[in-house]
Design a protein around this motif. Structure first.
Motif, PDB file in Angstrom:
ATOM      1  N   LEU A 109       0.836  -1.199   0.000  1.00 21.43           N
ATOM      2  CA  LEU A 109       0.000   0.000   0.000  1.00 21.43           C
ATOM      3  C   LEU A 109       0.875   1.254   0.000  1.00 21.43           C
ATOM      4  O   LEU A 109       0.639   2.186  -0.785  1.00 21.43           O
ATOM      5  CB  LEU A 109      -0.932  -0.008   1.214  1.00 21.43           C
ATOM      6  N   GLN A 110       1.891   1.296   0.839  1.00 20.57           N
ATOM      7  CA  GLN A 110       2.796   2.455   0.875  1.00 20.57           C
ATOM      8  C   GLN A 110       3.465   2.684  -0.480  1.00 20.57           C
ATOM      9  O   GLN A 110       3.585   3.826  -0.938  1.00 20.57           O
ATOM     10  CB  GLN A 110       3.863   2.244   1.945  1.00 20.57           C
ATOM     11  N   VAL A 113       1.030   4.136  -3.022  1.00 22.41           N
ATOM     12  CA  VAL A 113       0.754   5.555  -2.737  1.00 22.41           C
ATOM     13  C   VAL A 113       1.941   6.424  -3.150  1.00 22.41           C
ATOM     14  O   VAL A 113       1.777   7.434  -3.840  1.00 22.41           O
ATOM     15  CB  VAL A 113       0.402   5.742  -1.244  1.00 22.41           C
ATOM     16  N   GLU A 120      -4.331   6.903  -1.002  1.00 19.22           N
ATOM     17  CA  GLU A 120      -4.172   6.068   0.185  1.00 19.22           C
ATOM     18  C   GLU A 120      -5.497   5.783   0.885  1.00 19.22           C
ATOM     19  O   GLU A 120      -5.793   4.634   1.234  1.00 19.22           O
ATOM     20  CB  GLU A 120      -3.198   6.717   1.161  1.00 19.22           C
TER      21      GLU A 120
END
Length: 144
Positions: A109-110, A113, A120
């Protein structure tokens, strides 16, 4: 990333519905190492995994990764490469890894983003809705 991994089916379904439509880019193999090197350095890491061609007999596998290497086909969507980079960050040189667990999903996820400029809040909400656990504060396993 093998589509046959039963433990990852929900994550793959989430990627197909939430991630793939947001990123239709495809990167040729010759440029993948530079992209991995950039992401790795931007994350403050040294010694990125090396890119290798995915063996032809790996027909059910889109790509795969360990801490030391990422195997990829001749062309790969950026989001798939970031998926594999997250695997490299959650694996040790000895072969231990988080699979598609909360640390992996949080790091992935990081990366989405920061490096694919995906939203996010929307992705986190969709992970929660799909009941896919993730650690929003995840760090590479070799730094934890």
């Amino acid at each position: 990333m093998s589509r046959g991994d039963a433990g990852a089916r929900r994550l793959y379904a989430w990627e197909d519905s939430e991630v793939a439509p947001r990123d239709t880019s495809r990167v040729p193999f010759a440029q993948l190492q530079a992209l991995v090197d950039h992401v790795w350095a931007a994350e403050g890491l040294r010694f990125p995994p090396r890119l290798r061609p995915l063996p032809r007999q790996a027909r059910a596998t889109v790509a795969r990764a360990t801490r030391l290497a990422i195997e990829a086909p001749s062309m790969l969507p950026t989001w798939v490469l970031l998926h594999e980079v997250a695997h490299s960050m959650t694996s040790t040189a000895e072969g231990e890894n988080d699979g598609h667990g909360p640390r992996f999903t949080g790091l992935y996820l990081q990366l989405l983003v920061r490096h694919a400029r995906m939203p996010e809040a929307a992705l986190a909400a969709s992970l929660r809705a799909a009941r896919i656990p993730f650690d929003p504060a995840a760090r590479p396993v070799f730094l934890a």
